[in-house]
Design a protein around this motif. Structure first.
Motif, short mmCIF file in Angstrom:
data_model
loop_
_atom_site.label_atom_id
_atom_site.label_comp_id
_atom_site.label_asym_id
_atom_site.label_seq_id
_atom_site.Cartn_x
_atom_site.Cartn_y
_atom_site.Cartn_z
N THR A 1 45.68 -21.55 10.80
CA THR A 1 45.28 -20.51 9.81
C THR A 1 44.08 -19.85 10.10
N VAL A 2 43.86 -18.71 9.46
CA VAL A 2 42.79 -17.84 9.57
C VAL A 2 42.62 -17.20 8.37
N HIS A 3 41.29 -16.83 8.18
CA HIS A 3 40.99 -15.91 6.88
C HIS A 3 40.43 -14.61 7.28
N GLY A 4 41.09 -13.61 6.44
CA GLY A 4 40.67 -12.23 6.85
C GLY A 4 39.43 -11.73 7.12
N ASP A 5 38.50 -12.60 6.58
CA ASP A 5 37.05 -12.04 6.91
C ASP A 5 36.70 -12.92 8.27
N ASP A 6 37.51 -13.64 9.01
CA ASP A 6 37.11 -14.15 10.12
C ASP A 6 37.08 -13.37 11.36
N ASP A 7 36.57 -13.70 12.32
CA ASP A 7 37.05 -13.12 13.71
C ASP A 7 38.39 -13.67 14.08
N VAL A 8 39.47 -12.75 13.60
CA VAL A 8 40.72 -13.22 13.46
C VAL A 8 41.15 -13.44 14.92
N ALA A 9 41.18 -12.53 15.74
CA ALA A 9 41.69 -12.79 17.18
C ALA A 9 41.08 -13.94 17.77
N ASP A 10 39.89 -14.26 17.60
CA ASP A 10 39.11 -15.20 18.29
C ASP A 10 39.65 -16.48 17.89
#
Ligand SMILES: [Zn+2]
Length: 284
Positions: free
Chosen positions: A97-106
């Motif tokens: 998963t990933v959160h929208g405020d993360d460095d999404v691509a990384d």
């Protein structure tokens, strides 16, 4: 209902397309929130060994292990944790998963490189959904690496006011990323008919059955989701079995019983309980 100990060969060998495998502390927080919001109580174990023993005893051969991140800066560690558990498991198919405020691509690139088989978004809880531009890098990587995405994109059980769910958003995603296989959890409830229509029109649109087809569904999600047997027969290549185990407030057997109790053909049951999940995963 059959007992938990009896394996039904109409079900086994099954793939459970919706299981949550997360660290204990996180699971406790999720359960506390569900108990506070909905009054549910939970009896199923949250540690991998006990979960897998119960799933295996029921006839499950593999399961999609789904994490989700309710705040930024936790997805990378969480994904790594899930991938670590899956590496020592014969049954777990790890998602990330990933959160929208993360460095999404990384975060997503690292997870895919380490073996994550797909992505999971609990849209209303993560406050980012299928049309959130912050997630475009994740969606583009899913297309590039041919990894499917499972969204909680429906309004059930209490997300009617969330701006991050709904059939329009899911349809926009399908049109924007036609090469990405995308599933909506819980058969898109409470907009199930509209989600079924999307599945009819889009080869890459999938639905999982978790919660809403269980024999206990009406007790926990209010009005029974009235899905006709015909929908399963005609869309069996787009609908796969899922349970939401272990975060369900009723016996695991109730999930499959709700499908096995229907008048469905053997071929349809094989699709629901295994083949369609394989198609979603890109294995067939
Ligand atoms: Zn879930």
């Amino acid at each position: 209902m059959e007992s938990e100990s009896e394996v039904d060969d109409r079900f086994a060998p099954a793939i459970d397309g919706h299981v949550h495998l997360m660290p204990d502390r996180l699971m406790r927080a999720i359960r506390d929130a569900l108990t506070a919001e909905a009054g549910w109580s939970f009896v199923h174990p949250t540690d991998k060994e006990a979960m897998e023993a119960a799933l295996s005893a029921a006839g499950v051969e593999r399961y999609l292990a789904l994490p989700y991140a309710h705040r930024p800066d936790m997805a990378a560690d969480l994904n790594e944790w899930v991938l670590g558990r899956a590496a020592e498991s014969e049954m777990a198919v790890p998602f990330a998963t990933v959160h929208g405020d993360d460095d999404v691509a990384d975060v997503v690139e690292a997870a895919f490189a380490a073996g994550a088989r797909g992505l999971k978004f609990q849209c209303p809880v993560q406050e980012c959904g299928p049309t959130d531009p912050r997630l475009d890098p994740a969606f583009e990587l899913a297309a590039k690496y041919d990894r499917p995405i499972l969204f909680h994109a429906g309004t059930a059980p209490h997300f009617e006011d969330s701006p991050h769910v709904g059939v329009e958003q899911f349809e926009t995603f399908l049109d924007s990323y036609p090469d990405v296989r995308a599933a909506c959890a819980h058969m898109g409830a409470f907009e199930t008919d509209a989600f079924l229509a999307l599945a009819r029109d889009h080869e890459n649109a999938f639905l999982d059955t978790s919660f809403v087809t269980s024999t206990a569904a009406s007790e926990y999600v209010g009005s029974t989701v009235g899905i006709e047997d015909d929908a399963f027969e005609t869309l069996s290549e787009s609908i796969f079995y899922g349970s939401d185990y272990p975060n369900i407030p009723y016996p695991y057997a109730a999930e499959r019983a709700g499908l096995l109790d229907r008048e469905l053909s053997t071929a349809t049951l094989r699709d629901l309980f295994g083949r369609t999940a394989e198609r979603f995963l890109g294995e067939r």
